[in-house]
Design an enzyme around this catalytic site. Structure first.
Site, PDB file in Angstrom:
ATOM      1  N   LEU A 194       0.839  -1.208   0.000  1.00  0.00           N
ATOM      2  CA  LEU A 194       0.000   0.000   0.000  1.00  0.00           C
ATOM      3  C   LEU A 194       0.867   1.249   0.000  1.00  0.00           C
ATOM      4  CD1 LEU A 194      -2.548  -1.407   2.570  1.00  0.00           C
ATOM      5  CD2 LEU A 194      -3.103  -0.900   0.196  1.00  0.00           C
ATOM      6  N   HIS A 195       1.873   1.218  -0.853  1.00  0.00           N
ATOM      7  CA  HIS A 195       2.726   2.390  -1.021  1.00  0.00           C
ATOM      8  C   HIS A 195       3.452   2.287  -2.367  1.00  0.00           C
ATOM      9  CE1 HIS A 195       5.700  -0.426   1.012  1.00  0.00           C
ATOM     10  NE2 HIS A 195       6.365  -0.062  -0.063  1.00  0.00           N
ATOM     11  N   ALA A 196       4.092   3.393  -2.750  1.00  0.00           N
ATOM     12  CA  ALA A 196       4.997   3.403  -3.905  1.00  0.00           C
ATOM     13  C   ALA A 196       6.297   4.023  -3.425  1.00  0.00           C
ATOM     14  CB  ALA A 196       4.395   4.224  -5.043  1.00  0.00           C
TER      15      ALA A 196
END
Ligand code: TYD
Length: 135
Positions: free
Chosen positions: A48-50
């Site tokens: 749930l991130h980049a």
């Protein structure tokens, strides 16, 4: 999308199997950090991130999990379920990791040290960021 499956050469003999990972050879970057995710509880979603700059290769050493990748233009889903496959993920790709099997050990190789500032943890912020850097 700048992601790809890497097929590792399995060196096997009558005793079993072995895979070697080498930076700038079968791993397409300099390896500065290695971590692994295990004991993941049921129904947990990780990631749930980049990352603004980080590149990674993910390998399910044991068990399986699914990975949804999103570069802001398209989505692609992979299942990792074999220690002889690696998933290369370039920078600026949103990832969600889920459906971990109970025995899943997910190895992650990264080309940089852990840096909190490299994370984009909000999807809206990710969309704004890629709009700014990719136009
Ligand atoms: P987190 O970023 O939540 O994992 P993911 O996004 O892959 O689900 O990381 C969990 C914790 O571990 C968090 O407190 C940050 C810490 N951490 C490190 O200290 N070093 C690392 O290399 C990583 C990946 C995480």
């Amino acid at each position: 999308m700048d992601v790809k499956i890497i097929d590792f050469e399995v060196m096997g003999d009558e005793r079993g199997s072995l895979i070697a990972l080498e930076q700038n050879k079968n791993i397409p970057f300099e390896i500065k950090r290695v971590y692994y995710i295990f004991n993941t509880k049921e129904d947990v979603k990780r990631g749930l991130h980049a990352h603004k700059d980080l590149q990674q290769v993910l390998i399910a050493l044991s068990g399986s999990c699914k990975i949804l990748l999103d570069d802001g233009r398209e989505f692609v889903e992979f299942e990792l379920n074999s220690p002889d496959k690696g998933l290369f993920i370039d920078k600026l790709i949103w990832r969600e990791i889920y459906d971990f099997s109970e025995n899943c050990v997910l190895l992650v190789l990264a080309n940089e040290y852990y840096k909190q500032e490299d994370y984009i943890r909000s999807y809206q912020e990710f969309k704004n960021y890629i709009h700014r850097v990719k136009k």
